[in-house]
Design a protein around this motif. Structure first.
Motif, short mmCIF file in Angstrom:
data_model
loop_
_atom_site.label_atom_id
_atom_site.label_comp_id
_atom_site.label_asym_id
_atom_site.label_seq_id
_atom_site.Cartn_x
_atom_site.Cartn_y
_atom_site.Cartn_z
N ARG A 230 -10.14 4.15 -0.02
CA ARG A 230 -9.59 5.33 -0.69
C ARG A 230 -10.51 5.82 -1.80
O ARG A 230 -10.73 7.01 -1.97
CB ARG A 230 -8.20 5.01 -1.25
CG ARG A 230 -7.11 4.94 -0.19
CD ARG A 230 -5.73 4.89 -0.78
NE ARG A 230 -5.37 3.59 -1.32
CZ ARG A 230 -5.25 3.30 -2.61
NH1 ARG A 230 -5.48 4.23 -3.52
NH2 ARG A 230 -4.90 2.09 -3.00
N ARG B 38 -8.07 -0.10 -0.87
CA ARG B 38 -8.40 0.53 -2.15
C ARG B 38 -9.85 1.02 -2.15
O ARG B 38 -10.13 2.13 -2.60
CB ARG B 38 -8.16 -0.45 -3.29
CG ARG B 38 -8.62 0.08 -4.64
CD ARG B 38 -8.13 -0.74 -5.80
NE ARG B 38 -6.71 -0.55 -6.00
CZ ARG B 38 -6.03 -1.05 -7.04
NH1 ARG B 38 -6.64 -1.77 -7.93
NH2 ARG B 38 -4.74 -0.83 -7.17
N LEU C 216 0.74 3.96 -3.11
CA LEU C 216 0.47 5.39 -2.93
C LEU C 216 1.59 6.23 -3.53
O LEU C 216 1.35 7.24 -4.19
CB LEU C 216 0.29 5.70 -1.45
CG LEU C 216 -0.97 5.16 -0.79
CD1 LEU C 216 -0.97 5.48 0.70
CD2 LEU C 216 -2.22 5.73 -1.45
N GLN D 79 -5.47 4.34 6.01
CA GLN D 79 -4.14 4.38 6.62
C GLN D 79 -4.19 3.97 8.09
O GLN D 79 -3.26 3.33 8.60
CB GLN D 79 -3.54 5.78 6.47
CG GLN D 79 -3.40 6.23 5.02
CD GLN D 79 -2.70 5.19 4.16
OE1 GLN D 79 -1.50 4.92 4.34
NE2 GLN D 79 -3.42 4.59 3.22
N PHE E 146 -9.55 8.09 2.89
CA PHE E 146 -8.11 7.83 2.87
C PHE E 146 -7.56 7.66 4.28
O PHE E 146 -6.80 6.71 4.55
CB PHE E 146 -7.39 8.98 2.17
CG PHE E 146 -5.89 8.84 2.20
CD1 PHE E 146 -5.23 8.05 1.28
CD2 PHE E 146 -5.13 9.50 3.17
CE1 PHE E 146 -3.85 7.90 1.31
CE2 PHE E 146 -3.76 9.36 3.22
CZ PHE E 146 -3.12 8.56 2.28
N GLU F 257 0.83 -1.20 0.00
CA GLU F 257 0.00 0.00 0.00
C GLU F 257 0.87 1.26 0.00
O GLU F 257 0.56 2.23 -0.70
CB GLU F 257 -0.93 -0.01 1.21
CG GLU F 257 -1.84 1.21 1.33
CD GLU F 257 -2.95 1.28 0.29
OE1 GLU F 257 -3.68 2.28 0.27
OE2 GLU F 257 -3.08 0.33 -0.52
N ARG F 258 1.95 1.25 0.75
CA ARG F 258 2.87 2.39 0.75
C ARG F 258 3.44 2.63 -0.64
O ARG F 258 3.51 3.76 -1.12
CB ARG F 258 4.02 2.15 1.73
CG ARG F 258 3.62 2.22 3.20
CD ARG F 258 4.79 1.87 4.10
NE ARG F 258 5.92 2.79 3.92
CZ ARG F 258 7.16 2.52 4.30
NH1 ARG F 258 7.45 1.37 4.87
NH2 ARG F 258 8.10 3.41 4.11
N GLU G 84 1.25 6.11 -7.33
CA GLU G 84 0.10 6.88 -7.84
C GLU G 84 0.32 8.38 -7.70
O GLU G 84 -0.13 9.15 -8.54
CB GLU G 84 -1.17 6.41 -7.13
CG GLU G 84 -1.57 4.99 -7.52
CD GLU G 84 -2.85 4.51 -6.88
OE1 GLU G 84 -3.35 5.19 -5.95
OE2 GLU G 84 -3.36 3.46 -7.31
N GLN G 85 1.04 8.80 -6.65
CA GLN G 85 1.36 10.22 -6.49
C GLN G 85 2.27 10.72 -7.61
O GLN G 85 2.27 11.89 -7.95
CB GLN G 85 2.02 10.45 -5.12
CG GLN G 85 1.04 10.35 -3.95
CD GLN G 85 1.74 10.21 -2.61
OE1 GLN G 85 2.97 10.31 -2.52
NE2 GLN G 85 0.97 9.98 -1.57
#
Length: 203
Positions: free
Chosen positions: A175, A172, A45, A184, A180, A41-42, A48-49
């Motif tokens: 989010r 997912r 993210l 987390q 969000f 997941e880290r 995607e950023q």
């Protein structure tokens, strides 16, 4: 981050290690499923950023699916020896588990012969998974590999694959629904992740 900077990819696929003889000989084992979920997941993210699309074979949820792979989807995989199959794995892997994904054969000059009974049996194969019946990932993950992950009529017991798939899918979904911070918070709470993983399992 290094992969993004070095290769400038448009898409990255995240998968966990599948153990085999070679990995055992090398002393490499799959990670703890909770740790895999947290770090995947880290990485997702971060990618995607940077504008990189991320995918994972067990979390593709753009539309419902009954099968994780070509099995049951009428895909015809023609092998060099003329076998027509629904699975791209080597037959030795199926046979160890008493499975048969062949549904025809090809001969030069004769073309392809399809065995309708075998094809129909393979079409029904993906729905025979009791472990998946109460899982919220049933129609996105679809049970994973029919040979190495979720055999028809097999155990209800969760695998590491199930655990990490449920956690990552939940993150997912949260989010995408605009929660969000909650996604987390889930990853920082091991007991919460365990409850999420096991609450729908019929064991």
């Amino acid at each position: 981050q290094w992969m993004i900077n070095e290769f400038n990819p448009s898409i990255i696929n995240f998968e966990t290690l599948t153990p085999c003889e070679a990995t055992a000989e090398s002393g490499i084992a799959p990670p703890d499923p909770y740790l895999f979920a947290i770090n995947a997941e880290r990485a997702i993210l971060l990618a995607e950023q940077a504008g990189v699309t991320t995918v994972s074979s067990s979390m593709e949820s753009s539309e419902p699916r009954l099968s994780f792979c070509p099995v049951g989807n009428d895909v015809a995989i023609v092998s060099p020896d003329g076998r027509v199959s629904g699975c791209y794995l080597l037959p030795d892997e199926w046979e160890k588990r008493g499975l048969n994904f062949d549904f025809g054969h090809w001969k030069p000059g004769e073309g392809i012969t399809i065995l309708p009974d075998r094809l129909q049996a393979i079409r029904q194969f993906p729905v025979l998974k009791p472990r998946c019946e109460a899982c919220f990932c049933q129609f996105s993950c679809a049970g994973g590999c029919h040979v190495n992950q979720t055999l028809p009529g097999g155990s209800y017991e969760l695998t590491d694959f199930c655990i990490q798939t449920r956690i990552l899918t939940a993150c997912r979904l949260l989010r995408e629904l605009g929660f969000f911070d909650l996604s987390q918070a889930l990853l920082k709470d091991r007991p919460a992740m365990e409850r999420l993983a096991y609450q729908l399992c019929k064991i």
